[in-house]
Design an enzyme around this catalytic site. Structure first.
Site, PDB file in Angstrom:
ATOM      1  CB  VAL A  66      -2.861   1.719  10.462  1.00 19.81           C
ATOM      2  CG1 VAL A  66      -2.449   2.548  11.661  1.00 19.81           C
ATOM      3  CG2 VAL A  66      -1.710   0.873   9.932  1.00 19.81           C
ATOM      4  CE1 TYR A 161       9.334   1.177   4.995  1.00 19.64           C
ATOM      5  CE2 TYR A 161      11.306   2.171   4.046  1.00 19.64           C
ATOM      6  CZ  TYR A 161      10.308   2.160   5.010  1.00 19.64           C
ATOM      7  OH  TYR A 161      10.285   3.142   5.974  1.00 19.64           O
TER       8      TYR A 161
END
Length: 267
Positions: A66, A161
């Site tokens: 991706v 994250y």
């Protein structure tokens, strides 16, 4: 009342080889959609697609990193050709690396930025190009981005994250605004999953314990449950059902929104 029937819809799910992505692909297929799974895990992705076919669904696999724009430029046309169109993109692919800020390693942080943020942005780019009027599919559709409860809470060990998942929230809202302004006919929303006992979710519990934040992985999980009014971890089908809803006509007037599926943890 509008149903969640996706019969005739064509969906591409990134990171669909296993975990949440595989569950989302299965739920979309059960709702009637044809599905292409896109992943770097080719063997597992092909196996998941085969399992969907064995269950009676129309499903296939395309390889996709991706973070690579050229990969997207091949994968989306392949999916359009395989399915005969594209109505749904689920930007699910993501990675999580746990670090204390005082020990931050920039290499995994950049990897998370590449996969989680750049990967999602590229997915939106290529979905818009395919789904907008004049595109290879050209009938509008729905993009569902997968953020995280980490975007809405402060939990130790996951600053990088959390930052990437917060970025997905902003990408979602700007993309929805651009699609509306430019007449693309593509709704863009995101889901904030709570902690789910997938391989990634359980690795987080192990990693935070190894950092000394909790006495054990079990204690880490108990801490999450203790912060969750729903009183349990999430399950894959909790998240998958939310994706089906946002992809369906039941959500036809919802765009630019973030849907928490976290048992109330992030409220």
């Amino acid at each position: 009342m509008t149903s969640y029937d996706l019969s005739g819809r064509k969906a591409l799910v990134t990171g669909g080889a296993r975990g949440l992505g595989a569950g989302m692909a299965e739920a979309l297929a059960k709702a009637g959609a044809s599905v292409v799974i896109a992943d770097v895990l080719e063997d597992e992705g092909k196996q998941t697609a085969q399992a969907l076919r064995d269950a009676g669904a129309t499903a296939d696999f395309v390889p996709l990193d991706v973070a690579d724009d050229d990969n997207w430029a091949e994968a989306v046309p392949n999916a359009v050709n395989t399915l005969g169109g594209l109505d749904i993109l689920v930007n699910n692919a993501g990675i999580e690396v746990t670090n204390l800020l005082v020990d931050l390693d920039p290499t995994p942080l950049r990897a998370m930025l590449d996969v989680n943020v750049v990967g999602t942005a590229l997915g939106i780019k290529h979905a818009f190009r395919a789904m907008r009027p004049g595109g290879a599919a050209g009938a509008g559709g729905a993009v569902v981005n997968i953020a995280s409860v980490a975007a809405t809470i402060a939990f130790p060990g996951i600053a990088g994250y959390s930052a990437t998942k917060s970025a997905i929230d902003r990408l979602t809202r700007v993309a929805a605004a651009e699609s509306g302004k430019l007449g693309y006919g593509v709704r863009v929303n995101c889901v904030y999953p709570g902690l789910t006992p997938t391989a990634m979710g359980m690795k987080l519990a192990v990693d935070t314990a190894e950092l000394g934040l909790f006495g054990s992985p079990e204690e880490a999980v108990e801490a999450v449950v203790g912060l969750t009014p729903g009183g349990r971890l999430g399950q894959v089908d909790d998240m998958a059902d939310a994706v089906v809803f946002l992809a369906s006509d039941a959500a036809k007037f919802i765009t630019g929104a973030g849907l928490p599926v976290d048992g109330g943890m992030g409220m």
